[in-house]
Write a protein that holds these residues in place. Structure first.
Motif: not given
Length: 404
Positions: A287-291, A344-353, A359-360
């Motif tokens: 969550h911290l990384v995603a934010e 949401s994907l980084v926070a919940s699924r731990a995907m690469s930011p 990317g977008p």
């Protein structure tokens, strides 16, 4: 060998000129108007919600103003991209319709050069947005949550109205015949207190309400009154006083609010980095990384919005309608939703930011630059053809003479 430009000439080439000042002056009025309209539209819904909540909990106008001020940084961060897009688009579209763009291009000024002051304005707004997203919004979000909590859990507001019954607790009732405009100065006060297996009825000519810092209690200073005490096992007693003080407790409605930092959205950018580095156990690291990446991407994308607006604002002379503004609006909304999805994907699924957030971001920035470059190339080609058409007979004659 190609001569390298000196530093003074380079500074003069990037410094603002008359055209830059003119374009910025043309952009500021529609930018202010667009910002005000978007902010008003975004705040209207929250205004109704705040009115309902504060009316149900007995809130005051001061509490309403404080909560509204805490909402401004959040909606300002949403309104800035829309305002800069609409203002730049309207200015470039107006200049295109008035043949100002054509005149500038005829003198050798490219569309990319025309967009330079708008891009500089976008860079400034990007820095402002970084301050909003990274430092101001976290504090404003916490203050808003704290204000809403205190407004709904204070039990009663220490600002009364005339002939209104206030019940700070189940055993206490307070009313006054007349209250001044501020709501803290009372006249002809009556209090009924049924605590400690007895009843106290207090009347006073005047009183003053003062709230404690933690809003858990209210101090009431009374003047010139009578206290009637009934212990249910003896005759009632009566006492008169010139001044006395009562502490009115608010039971069962919560005390102080929690400390800031239980939510990643309440942390500033340095605090997010510190929490990621030290692995704060209260918030998940994903969550911290995603934010953190989400805020940086939103702020860094703002300088590219004027590029998109300039690329889509051009219109052909015989074309009455231009779909550029709807396309720009859809692009901005789609980009924002893509960042939200990446968050949401980084926070919940731990995907690469770097994949789902940056990317977008890269696609959006590249698309903006490509659109401007394409529009700039088309405009340059159009002007070359126009000049050849104006010199047509001479050019043909020269070619025929050369052929002979």
């Amino acid at each position: 060998m190609r001569r390298v430009p000196s530093l003074p000439s380079f500074v003069r080439s990037i410094s603002a000129g008359t055209m830059d000042h003119y374009l910025i002056a043309q952009t500021l009025p529609p930018f202010a108007l667009s910002l005000g309209v978007v902010m008003t539209a975004l705040l209207l819904e929250r205004l109704l919600v705040l009115f309902n909540v504060l009316a149900a909990d007995g809130g005051t106008l001061r509490t309403f103003v404080n909560l509204l001020a805490d909402l401004v940084p959040h909606y300002l961060g949403l309104a800035l991209p829309a305002a800069i897009c609409v203002s730049v688009f309207s200015v470039v579209r107006k200049m295109s319709q008035n043949n100002e763009i054509d005149a500038l291009m005829a003198s050798g000024v490219s569309l990319a050069r025309i967009a330079r002051p708008f891009i500089a304005m976008g860079v400034v707004l990007g820095l402002v947005s970084f301050l909003l997203y990274g430092f101001i919004q976290p504090y404003a979000r916490y203050n808003f949550r704290q204000g809403m909590y205190l407004a709904s859990h204070a039990g009663w507001a220490p600002h009364l109205q005339g002939r209104m019954f206030a019940t700070p607790s189940g055993t206490l009732m307070l009313t006054a015949d007349r209250v001044d405009g501020v709501g803290t100065r009372l006249f002809h006060v009556f209090i009924r207190d049924r605590t400690q297996d007895m009843e106290r009825d207090i009347t006073a000519e005047s009183g003053t309400l003062q709230i404690a810092d933690d809003r858990s209690s209210v101090r009431l200073d009374l003047a010139h009154g009578v206290i009637v005490t009934d212990r249910h096992d003896d005759h009632p007693t009566l006492a008169t006083f010139d001044t006395t003080t009562r502490i009115l407790q608010s039971e069962g409605r919560g005390g102080t609010f929690r400390h800031r930092g239980n939510d990643e959205r309440e942390l500033t950018v340095p605090e997010l980095r510190r929490a990621i580095r030290h692995r704060d156990p209260t918030i998940q690291r994903s969550h911290l990384v995603a934010e953190l990446h989400f805020r940086l991407a939103r702020a860094m994308a703002i300088p590219f919005i004027p590029v998109l607006a300039c690329a889509l604002a051009g219109v052909a002379k015989r074309q009455r309608r231009n779909v550029g503004l709807p396309v720009a609006a859809i692009s901005l909304v789609g980009f924002d939703h893509a960042l939200q999805l990446g968050l949401s994907l980084v926070a919940s699924r731990a995907m690469s930011p770097w994949l789902v957030i940056w990317g977008p971001f890269a696609l959006f920035c590249i698309a903006c630059v490509v659109l401007l470059a394409r529009r700039n190339g088309m405009s340059g080609a159009g002007w070359s053809l126009k000049r050849l058409a104006q010199r047509g007979p001479v050019a043909v004659g020269s070619t025929m003479d050369t052929g002979r």
